[in-house]
Design a protein around this motif. Structure first.
Motif, PDB file in Angstrom:
ATOM      1  N   LEU A 115      -2.836  -3.573  15.061  1.00 30.56           N
ATOM      2  CA  LEU A 115      -1.383  -3.626  15.093  1.00 30.56           C
ATOM      3  C   LEU A 115      -0.849  -2.465  15.924  1.00 30.56           C
ATOM      4  O   LEU A 115      -1.559  -1.491  16.201  1.00 30.56           O
ATOM      5  CB  LEU A 115      -0.808  -3.572  13.670  1.00 30.56           C
ATOM      6  CG  LEU A 115      -0.792  -4.888  12.894  1.00 30.56           C
ATOM      7  CD1 LEU A 115      -2.201  -5.361  12.562  1.00 30.56           C
ATOM      8  CD2 LEU A 115       0.017  -4.746  11.606  1.00 30.56           C
ATOM      9  N   VAL A 118       2.907   2.912  14.702  1.00 32.68           N
ATOM     10  CA  VAL A 118       4.158   3.125  13.972  1.00 32.68           C
ATOM     11  C   VAL A 118       4.651   4.516  14.321  1.00 32.68           C
ATOM     12  O   VAL A 118       3.971   5.513  14.066  1.00 32.68           O
ATOM     13  CB  VAL A 118       3.939   2.986  12.447  1.00 32.68           C
ATOM     14  CG1 VAL A 118       5.172   3.443  11.685  1.00 32.68           C
ATOM     15  CG2 VAL A 118       3.585   1.549  12.093  1.00 32.68           C
ATOM     16  N   THR A 132       5.900  -2.631  10.761  1.00 27.45           N
ATOM     17  CA  THR A 132       4.546  -2.813  11.297  1.00 27.45           C
ATOM     18  C   THR A 132       4.474  -4.084  12.144  1.00 27.45           C
ATOM     19  O   THR A 132       3.495  -4.811  12.132  1.00 27.45           O
ATOM     20  CB  THR A 132       3.521  -2.903  10.154  1.00 27.45           C
ATOM     21  OG1 THR A 132       3.975  -3.873   9.189  1.00 27.45           O
ATOM     22  CG2 THR A 132       3.326  -1.558   9.481  1.00 27.45           C
ATOM     23  N   THR A 198       1.069  -7.775   7.417  1.00 27.72           N
ATOM     24  CA  THR A 198       1.858  -6.630   7.876  1.00 27.72           C
ATOM     25  C   THR A 198       2.379  -5.829   6.684  1.00 27.72           C
ATOM     26  O   THR A 198       2.596  -4.625   6.778  1.00 27.72           O
ATOM     27  CB  THR A 198       3.041  -7.086   8.751  1.00 27.72           C
ATOM     28  OG1 THR A 198       3.849  -8.031   8.023  1.00 27.72           O
ATOM     29  CG2 THR A 198       2.542  -7.723  10.051  1.00 27.72           C
ATOM     30  N   THR A 201      -0.417  -3.610   5.300  1.00 27.06           N
ATOM     31  CA  THR A 201      -0.595  -2.534   6.278  1.00 27.06           C
ATOM     32  C   THR A 201       0.465  -1.458   6.073  1.00 27.06           C
ATOM     33  O   THR A 201       0.157  -0.254   6.010  1.00 27.06           O
ATOM     34  CB  THR A 201      -0.511  -3.085   7.708  1.00 27.06           C
ATOM     35  OG1 THR A 201      -1.529  -4.078   7.893  1.00 27.06           O
ATOM     36  CG2 THR A 201      -0.696  -1.983   8.734  1.00 27.06           C
ATOM     37  N   ALA A 202       1.719  -1.879   5.948  1.00 26.93           N
ATOM     38  CA  ALA A 202       2.805  -0.919   5.722  1.00 26.93           C
ATOM     39  C   ALA A 202       2.584  -0.146   4.426  1.00 26.93           C
ATOM     40  O   ALA A 202       2.810   1.070   4.367  1.00 26.93           O
ATOM     41  CB  ALA A 202       4.147  -1.653   5.685  1.00 26.93           C
ATOM     42  N   ILE A 239      -4.155   1.403  14.206  1.00 22.80           N
ATOM     43  CA  ILE A 239      -3.975   0.666  12.950  1.00 22.80           C
ATOM     44  C   ILE A 239      -4.718  -0.671  13.024  1.00 22.80           C
ATOM     45  O   ILE A 239      -4.481  -1.465  13.940  1.00 22.80           O
ATOM     46  CB  ILE A 239      -2.478   0.425  12.676  1.00 22.80           C
ATOM     47  CG1 ILE A 239      -1.715   1.758  12.657  1.00 22.80           C
ATOM     48  CG2 ILE A 239      -2.285  -0.327  11.369  1.00 22.80           C
ATOM     49  CD1 ILE A 239      -0.205   1.592  12.674  1.00 22.80           C
TER      50      ILE A 239
END
Length: 255
Positions: A115, A118, A132, A198, A201-202, A239
């Protein structure tokens, strides 16, 4: 018009995958909503078209079940698996998605997708906000298993703070062993999904603010994922979202 489809799931996040290299899929959002409907269609959290791309191995065109578009982490992992089955990708691939190009690797049914970096993290009085590829509100709680995710998530998703487009909402419980448990209310699906790529991931990035290290193990109602990352000034880089992408069945449907 008869269309062949393939049903996939990535830790319970399910998708309709369609080979659209001939660009024959109808440009009609009501068709997407109907196909994703769990009583009147195939049933899925989203629909993915796989198309040719002049610069990358393939293009993934993603739609939420309500016809809206966004970046989808678990959908990307399923798209890579499907594209490989079509001969469009190898064990290492680059593809175009809603938010731009992504790199991915696949080994059997385990797919890892990179990804975008950020660059900012917004710490709030009631949680954390991180984008994300899709926007995510993250709240840390206890006993998330028994938390009323849908009403509470819906209230935050449609709150004035995130108007007019809204946000995805994640409820996170910290666990031992550098692991977290996540439940997500997804914008576009307008309900809880068993997993959100996502989103987890965040949540993993937000957990690093509480001392968790890469890679973070993420437990969801649909299975287990792994998120790795590097910490940089003000944000995160390198990421990767890693986990299984599983074909469920295929068939034909009239649209």
């Amino acid at each position: 018009m008869e269309i062949r489809f393939h049903k996939y799931q990535g830790t319970g996040n399910d998708f309709i995958l369609i080979d659209d290299r001939e660009l024959q899929f109808p440009d009609d959002l009501t068709v997407i909503e109907t196909l994703c409907h769990r009583r009147f269609g195939i049933g899925a959290d989203g629909l993915i078209l796989i198309r040719n791309h002049p610069e990358y191995d393939f293009e993934m065109v993603y739609y939420n079940s309500d016809g809206s578009q966004s970046m989808c982490g678990n959908g990307s992992r399923c798209a890579v698996h499907f594209a490989k089955s079509l001969g469009m990708a190898t064990n290492r691939t680059t593809f175009m998605s809603t938010d731009g190009p992504h790199e991915a690797t696949i080994k059997e049914d385990i797919v890892s997708v990179q990804l975008y970096d950020v660059d900012s993290v917004e710490e709030l009085t009631d949680g954390v906000f991180i984008n994300t590829g899709s926007p995510h509100h993250i709240a840390f709680l206890e006993d998330v298993k028994n938390f009323p995710v849908v009403p509470e998530g819906k209230a935050i998703r449609f709150s004035e703070a995130y108007a007019p487009k809204g946000t995805n909402v994640n409820f996170v419980e910290l666990e031992d062993g550098n692991a977290i448990f996540v439940r997500t209310y997804e914008r576009g699906v307008e309900g809880e999904t068993l997993s959100c790529g996502t989103g987890v991931t965040a949540c993993s990035l937000a957990a690093s603010l509480k001392g968790y290290k890469s890679p973070v193990i993420v437990h969801t109602l649909g299975g287990t994922l792994e998120v790795s990352f590097a910490v940089k000034e003000g944000g995160f880089s390198d990421i990767f979202l890693k986990g299984p992408a599983t074909p469920v069945y295929s068939g034909l449907i009239d649209v």
